[in-house]
Write an enzyme that holds these catalytic residues in place. Structure first.
Site, short mmCIF file in Angstrom:
data_model
loop_
_atom_site.label_atom_id
_atom_site.label_comp_id
_atom_site.label_asym_id
_atom_site.label_seq_id
_atom_site.Cartn_x
_atom_site.Cartn_y
_atom_site.Cartn_z
N ARG A 185 46.14 61.67 50.22
CA ARG A 185 44.82 62.05 50.71
C ARG A 185 44.53 61.42 52.06
NH1 ARG A 185 42.44 63.51 45.47
NH2 ARG A 185 40.44 64.46 45.81
N ARG A 230 31.83 73.24 37.59
CA ARG A 230 33.07 72.80 36.93
C ARG A 230 32.75 71.99 35.67
NH1 ARG A 230 37.74 69.86 40.23
NH2 ARG A 230 36.08 68.43 40.86
N ARG A 272 31.83 66.10 35.44
CA ARG A 272 32.24 64.84 36.07
C ARG A 272 31.08 64.22 36.84
NH1 ARG A 272 37.79 66.34 39.15
NH2 ARG A 272 36.80 64.96 40.66
N ARG A 331 31.95 64.11 49.30
CA ARG A 331 33.40 64.32 49.10
C ARG A 331 33.95 65.33 50.09
NH1 ARG A 331 33.21 66.19 43.43
NH2 ARG A 331 35.47 66.42 43.50
P1 ADP Z 1 40.45 70.89 42.54
O1 ADP Z 1 41.47 70.27 41.62
O2 ADP Z 1 41.06 71.37 43.82
O3 ADP Z 1 39.26 70.01 42.78
P2 ADP Z 1 39.88 72.70 40.30
O4 ADP Z 1 41.20 73.28 39.96
O5 ADP Z 1 39.35 71.64 39.41
O6 ADP Z 1 39.90 72.18 41.84
O7 ADP Z 1 38.84 73.88 40.40
C1 ADP Z 1 37.46 73.65 40.70
C2 ADP Z 1 36.57 74.59 39.88
O8 ADP Z 1 36.76 75.93 40.34
C3 ADP Z 1 36.88 74.61 38.39
O9 ADP Z 1 35.66 74.76 37.70
C4 ADP Z 1 37.77 75.83 38.21
O10 ADP Z 1 37.60 76.40 36.92
C5 ADP Z 1 37.25 76.77 39.29
N1 ADP Z 1 38.31 77.61 39.88
C6 ADP Z 1 39.61 77.29 40.10
N2 ADP Z 1 40.28 78.31 40.67
C7 ADP Z 1 39.37 79.31 40.83
C8 ADP Z 1 39.44 80.64 41.38
N3 ADP Z 1 40.58 81.13 41.88
N4 ADP Z 1 38.30 81.37 41.39
C9 ADP Z 1 37.13 80.87 40.89
N5 ADP Z 1 37.01 79.62 40.38
C10 ADP Z 1 38.11 78.86 40.34
P1 ADP Z 2 38.98 66.71 43.54
O1 ADP Z 2 38.40 67.63 42.55
O2 ADP Z 2 38.01 66.18 44.54
O3 ADP Z 2 40.18 67.22 44.22
P2 ADP Z 2 40.35 64.50 42.14
O4 ADP Z 2 40.26 64.58 40.67
O5 ADP Z 2 41.64 64.79 42.80
O6 ADP Z 2 39.19 65.40 42.70
O7 ADP Z 2 39.88 63.05 42.63
C1 ADP Z 2 38.67 62.49 42.20
C2 ADP Z 2 38.42 61.19 42.95
O8 ADP Z 2 39.47 60.27 42.66
C3 ADP Z 2 38.41 61.29 44.47
O9 ADP Z 2 37.15 61.68 44.98
C4 ADP Z 2 38.77 59.84 44.86
O10 ADP Z 2 37.67 58.96 44.71
C5 ADP Z 2 39.78 59.47 43.79
N1 ADP Z 2 41.16 59.78 44.21
C6 ADP Z 2 42.03 60.66 43.63
N2 ADP Z 2 43.19 60.70 44.28
C7 ADP Z 2 43.08 59.82 45.31
C8 ADP Z 2 43.94 59.41 46.35
N3 ADP Z 2 45.18 59.93 46.49
N4 ADP Z 2 43.48 58.47 47.24
C9 ADP Z 2 42.26 57.95 47.12
N5 ADP Z 2 41.39 58.29 46.16
C10 ADP Z 2 41.79 59.22 45.25
#
Ligand code: ADP
Ligand code: ADP
Ligand code: ZN
Length: 217
Positions: free
Chosen positions: A88, A127, A160, A171
């Site tokens: 990140r 989500r 969350r 974020r």
């Molecule tokens: P990230 O890991 O990048 O933060 P997530 O995979 O958790 O993202 O997805 C964020 C939210 O968007 C979740 O509630 C998921 O169900 C929804 N989501 C994921 N892919 C799609 C899509 N192609 N279209 C609409 N909603 C989606």
């Molecule tokens: P997102 O849906 O934002 O992609 P993640 O589940 O990947 O969320 O991450 C949630 C939180 O965990 C981030 O906002 C950060 O605080 C922490 N985090 C996760 N991965 C990293 C990383 N590689 N470096 C620093 N912080 C991290």
């Protein structure tokens, strides 16, 4: 195959990583899930991380690099992995590059999912995450069959703490300032693959598979 999934919060990294795992047997390494598990278990690192995550900031690079170095040294990562949420920062990307160098491996692709901010806001505010298996749902775009319960394991779905609107905007800013420079980083390393993250989940998965050269099962 060693892949990175890049993209802002809500781009669908977790959703697509889980699909790649299910369909192609690649190990998923989600740093967000690892940190949430450590927080739920109440470990010292977990407690410290929880405070930082709840503010929408990034956990310090040294902690993250140690977590990932330990994880990719496990035997199940020998044949590859998909990193979801790491690196990140440029410092984390440099550390990963060194780690892979010491095990004699390299990264095939860094897949960047692009989704505009207004859509990210909708995705993140709706989500819901399974407390037991970490599966993601969306109250409108991907609701579970039984409200509040995971389709896969019947676990409780929760929102969350960092998926509330004021934290979501921090974020997105943190992504812009600290993580988006990685796009140029991997472009310069000729590893960047850009994928449009808008559309159905299956369409996005098909775009990823086509670009990284994995054939459909
Ligand atoms: P990230 O890991 O990048 O933060 P997530 O995979 O958790 O993202 O997805 C964020 C939210 O968007 C979740 O509630 C998921 O169900 C929804 N989501 C994921 N892919 C799609 C899509 N192609 N279209 C609409 N909603 C989606
Ligand atoms: P997102 O849906 O934002 O992609 P993640 O589940 O990947 O969320 O991450 C949630 C939180 O965990 C981030 O906002 C950060 O605080 C922490 N985090 C996760 N991965 C990293 C990383 N590689 N470096 C620093 N912080 C991290
Ligand atoms: Zn579940």
């Amino acid at each position: 195959m060693r892949l990175i999934l890049l993209g802002p919060p809500g781009a669908g990294k977790g959703t697509q990583a889980r699909r790649l795992v299910a369909k192609h047997g690649i190990v998923q390494l989600s740093t967000g899930e690892m940190l949430r598990a450590a927080a739920a278990a109440g470990t010292p690192v977990g407690k410290r991380a929880k405070e930082i995550m709840d503010r929408g900031d990034l956990v310090p690079d040294d902690i993250m690099v140690e977590i990932i170095a330990d994880r990719i040294a496990q035997p199940d990562c020998v044949n590859g992995f998909i990193l979801d949420g790491f690196p990140r920062t440029v410092a984390q990307a440099d550390a990963l590059h060194k780690m892979l160098g010491t095990i004699g491996g390299s990264l095939e692709h860094a897949v960047s999912l692009s989704v505009p901010n207004d859509e990210l806001l909708k995705r993140l505010s709706g989500r819901r995450t399974c407390r037991d298996c970490g599966a993601m749902y969306h109250i409108i775009f991907d609701p579970p069959t039984n409200e509040g319960l995971c389709n896969k394991c019947n676990g409780e779905l929760y929102q969350r703490d960092d998926d509330h609107e004021d934290i979501i905007s921090s974020r997105l800013e943190v992504y812009e300032s600290q993580t988006s420079p990685l796009l140029n980083y991997y472009r310069n390393h000729r590893q960047l693959v850009e994928v449009d993250g808008i559309g159905g989940r299956d369409d996005v998965l098909a775009r990823i598979l086509a670009k990284v050269g994995i054939s459909k099962p």
